[in-house]
Design a protein around this motif. Structure first.
Motif, PDB file in Angstrom:
ATOM      1  N   PRO B   8       1.495  41.038  60.076  1.00 14.59           N
ATOM      2  CA  PRO B   8       1.276  42.327  59.242  1.00 14.59           C
ATOM      3  C   PRO B   8       1.601  43.280  60.487  1.00 14.59           C
ATOM      4  O   PRO B   8       1.805  43.213  61.981  1.00 14.59           O
ATOM      5  N   ARG B   9       2.108  44.370  60.442  1.00 14.38           N
ATOM      6  CA  ARG B   9       2.991  45.826  61.732  1.00 14.38           C
ATOM      7  C   ARG B   9       1.343  46.335  61.988  1.00 14.38           C
ATOM      8  O   ARG B   9       1.293  47.149  62.812  1.00 14.38           O
ATOM      9  N   HIS B  10       0.594  46.738  60.702  1.00 15.46           N
ATOM     10  CA  HIS B  10      -0.773  47.419  61.297  1.00 15.46           C
ATOM     11  C   HIS B  10      -1.594  46.282  60.510  1.00 15.46           C
ATOM     12  O   HIS B  10      -1.899  45.717  59.209  1.00 15.46           O
ATOM     13  N   LYS B  11      -2.935  46.704  61.287  1.00 15.13           N
ATOM     14  CA  LYS B  11      -4.352  45.716  60.475  1.00 15.13           C
ATOM     15  C   LYS B  11      -5.227  46.572  60.972  1.00 15.13           C
ATOM     16  O   LYS B  11      -5.772  46.296  62.194  1.00 15.13           O
ATOM     17  N   VAL B  12      -6.569  46.701  59.640  1.00 19.26           N
ATOM     18  CA  VAL B  12      -7.557  46.785  60.096  1.00 19.26           C
ATOM     19  C   VAL B  12      -8.946  46.256  59.820  1.00 19.26           C
ATOM     20  O   VAL B  12      -8.815  45.315  59.201  1.00 19.26           O
ATOM     21  N   THR B  13      -9.327  45.771  61.088  1.00 17.21           N
ATOM     22  CA  THR B  13     -10.533  44.796  60.456  1.00 17.21           C
ATOM     23  C   THR B  13     -12.342  44.589  61.119  1.00 17.21           C
ATOM     24  O   THR B  13     -11.862  45.529  61.417  1.00 17.21           O
ATOM     25  N   GLU B  14     -12.813  44.039  59.942  1.00  8.32           N
ATOM     26  CA  GLU B  14     -14.162  43.842  60.685  1.00  8.32           C
ATOM     27  C   GLU B  14     -14.278  42.984  62.142  1.00  8.32           C
ATOM     28  O   GLU B  14     -13.765  41.745  61.415  1.00  8.32           O
ATOM     29  N   THR B  17     -14.591  38.594  61.774  1.00 10.83           N
ATOM     30  CA  THR B  17     -14.007  37.496  60.626  1.00 10.83           C
ATOM     31  C   THR B  17     -12.707  37.886  61.600  1.00 10.83           C
ATOM     32  O   THR B  17     -11.897  37.988  62.621  1.00 10.83           O
ATOM     33  N   PRO B  18     -12.155  36.291  61.066  1.00 13.55           N
ATOM     34  CA  PRO B  18     -10.819  35.739  62.188  1.00 13.55           C
ATOM     35  C   PRO B  18      -9.274  36.457  60.904  1.00 13.55           C
ATOM     36  O   PRO B  18      -9.489  37.156  59.811  1.00 13.55           O
ATOM     37  N   VAL B  19      -8.722  36.868  62.057  1.00 15.05           N
ATOM     38  CA  VAL B  19      -7.330  37.550  61.741  1.00 15.05           C
ATOM     39  C   VAL B  19      -5.892  36.882  61.964  1.00 15.05           C
ATOM     40  O   VAL B  19      -6.283  35.660  63.087  1.00 15.05           O
ATOM     41  N   THR B  20      -5.210  36.483  61.338  1.00 17.72           N
ATOM     42  CA  THR B  20      -4.044  35.969  61.736  1.00 17.72           C
ATOM     43  C   THR B  20      -3.036  36.776  61.883  1.00 17.72           C
ATOM     44  O   THR B  20      -2.216  37.446  61.045  1.00 17.72           O
ATOM     45  N   LEU B  21      -1.769  36.419  63.309  1.00 17.68           N
ATOM     46  CA  LEU B  21      -0.462  37.276  63.271  1.00 17.68           C
ATOM     47  C   LEU B  21       0.544  36.635  63.661  1.00 17.68           C
ATOM     48  O   LEU B  21       0.213  35.343  63.964  1.00 17.68           O
ATOM     49  N   GLU B  72      10.655  28.209  63.628  1.00 13.90           N
ATOM     50  CA  GLU B  72      10.759  30.198  63.829  1.00 13.90           C
ATOM     51  C   GLU B  72       9.653  30.724  63.869  1.00 13.90           C
ATOM     52  O   GLU B  72       9.628  31.945  63.187  1.00 13.90           O
ATOM     53  N   ASP B  73       7.998  30.482  63.645  1.00 13.06           N
ATOM     54  CA  ASP B  73       7.313  30.548  63.158  1.00 13.06           C
ATOM     55  C   ASP B  73       6.298  30.628  64.984  1.00 13.06           C
ATOM     56  O   ASP B  73       5.750  29.526  64.180  1.00 13.06           O
ATOM     57  N   PHE B  74       5.722  31.579  65.077  1.00 11.85           N
ATOM     58  CA  PHE B  74       4.855  31.063  66.116  1.00 11.85           C
ATOM     59  C   PHE B  74       2.966  32.048  65.439  1.00 11.85           C
ATOM     60  O   PHE B  74       3.640  33.527  65.424  1.00 11.85           O
ATOM     61  N   PHE B  90       2.282  41.999  70.765  1.00 10.29           N
ATOM     62  CA  PHE B  90       4.022  41.670  70.759  1.00 10.29           C
ATOM     63  C   PHE B  90       4.191  40.186  70.929  1.00 10.29           C
ATOM     64  O   PHE B  90       3.398  39.532  71.499  1.00 10.29           O
ATOM     65  N   CYS B  91       5.222  39.699  69.695  1.00 12.78           N
ATOM     66  CA  CYS B  91       5.931  38.588  69.771  1.00 12.78           C
ATOM     67  C   CYS B  91       7.031  39.117  71.140  1.00 12.78           C
ATOM     68  O   CYS B  91       7.873  39.619  70.676  1.00 12.78           O
ATOM     69  N   ALA B  92       7.145  37.343  72.042  1.00 11.96           N
ATOM     70  CA  ALA B  92       8.513  37.139  72.152  1.00 11.96           C
ATOM     71  C   ALA B  92       9.195  36.343  72.491  1.00 11.96           C
ATOM     72  O   ALA B  92       8.613  35.329  72.458  1.00 11.96           O
TER      73      ALA B  92
END
Lengths: 113, 112
Positions: B8-14, B17-21, B72-74, B90-92
């Motif tokens: 996502p462009r913005h995320k709030v988490t605790e 917790t696991p998070v995937t960008l 195409e995906d990382f 940031f991804c590059a």
């Protein structure tokens, strides 16, 4: 690791003025890149330099790859309000991992209309 | 503009917790990178990929893992998010190792 010293850290100028910023390193670099970042956005490439002594322009922007390979500068002529942002230098050090870029900490440019 | 999107462009988490960008590119470039940007530190490399299923660690890789099953995906995963991982990510991408890197728009992550 490699360090890039970017200066100045910030600049506050009047519209129409010219701007100069630079990056220096104690190590030799193979590539110098200049990026601009606006709030909430990713860095956008402005100019890429690949040879010592190279001088490259992109509109009102001019950048040079220092002859010693340890520095680079970016000039902006006749600044306008949309030049506002953070300007980063980045370089690829000689002898380092090929994929790795070293970044300066940025110059924050503010242009007063 | 390079065809790079991040979600996502913005995320709030605790904390904990696991998070995937996700980073998605339409350029078919071989090399992809994940950076984090923090005040006073600038951009720092987390992980890097030089092809499908080929990845390598950057300078701040602890607490992060990556996967690349398609060109195409990382994906960047925070296995158990901590407050110190609050940052802008940031991804590059680049065509070759020594080529210029092009950046995505970033993901702003807040870990409470």
């Amino acid at each position: 690791g490699q360090q890039l010293n970017q200066s100045p850290q910030s600049m506050f100028i009047q519209e129409g003025e010219d701007v100069s910023m630079n990056c220096t390193s104690s190590s030799i670099f193979n590539t110098w890149l200049w990026y601009k970042q606006e709030p909430g956005e990713g860095p956008v490439l402005l100019i890429a330099l690949y040879k010592a002594g190279e001088l490259t322009s992109n509109g009102r922007l001019t950048a040079q790859f220092g002859i010693t390979r340890k520095d680079s500068f970016l000039n902006i002529s006749a600044s306008i309000p949309s030049d506002v942002g953070i300007y980063f230098c980045a370089g690829q050090p000689r002898g380092g991992s090929n994929y790795k870029l070293t970044f300066g900490k940025g110059t924050l440019l503010t242009v007063n209309p | 503009d390079a065809g790079i999107t991040q979600s996502p462009r913005h995320k709030v988490t605790e904390t904990g917790t696991p998070v995937t960008l996700r980073c998605h590119q339409t350029e078919n470039h071989r090399y992809m990178y994940w950076y984090r940007q923090d005040p006073g530190h600038g951009l720092r490399l987390i992980h890097y990929s030089y092809g499908v299923k080929d990845t390598d660690k950057g300078e701040v890789s602890d607490g992060y893992s990556v996967s690349r099953s398609k060109t195409e995906d990382f994906l960047l995963t925070l296995e158990s998010a901590t407050s110190s991982q609050t940052s802008v990510y940031f991804c590059a991408i680049s065509v070759r190792e020594q080529e210029t890197q092009y950046f995505g728009p970033g993901t702003r992550l807040l870990v409470l």
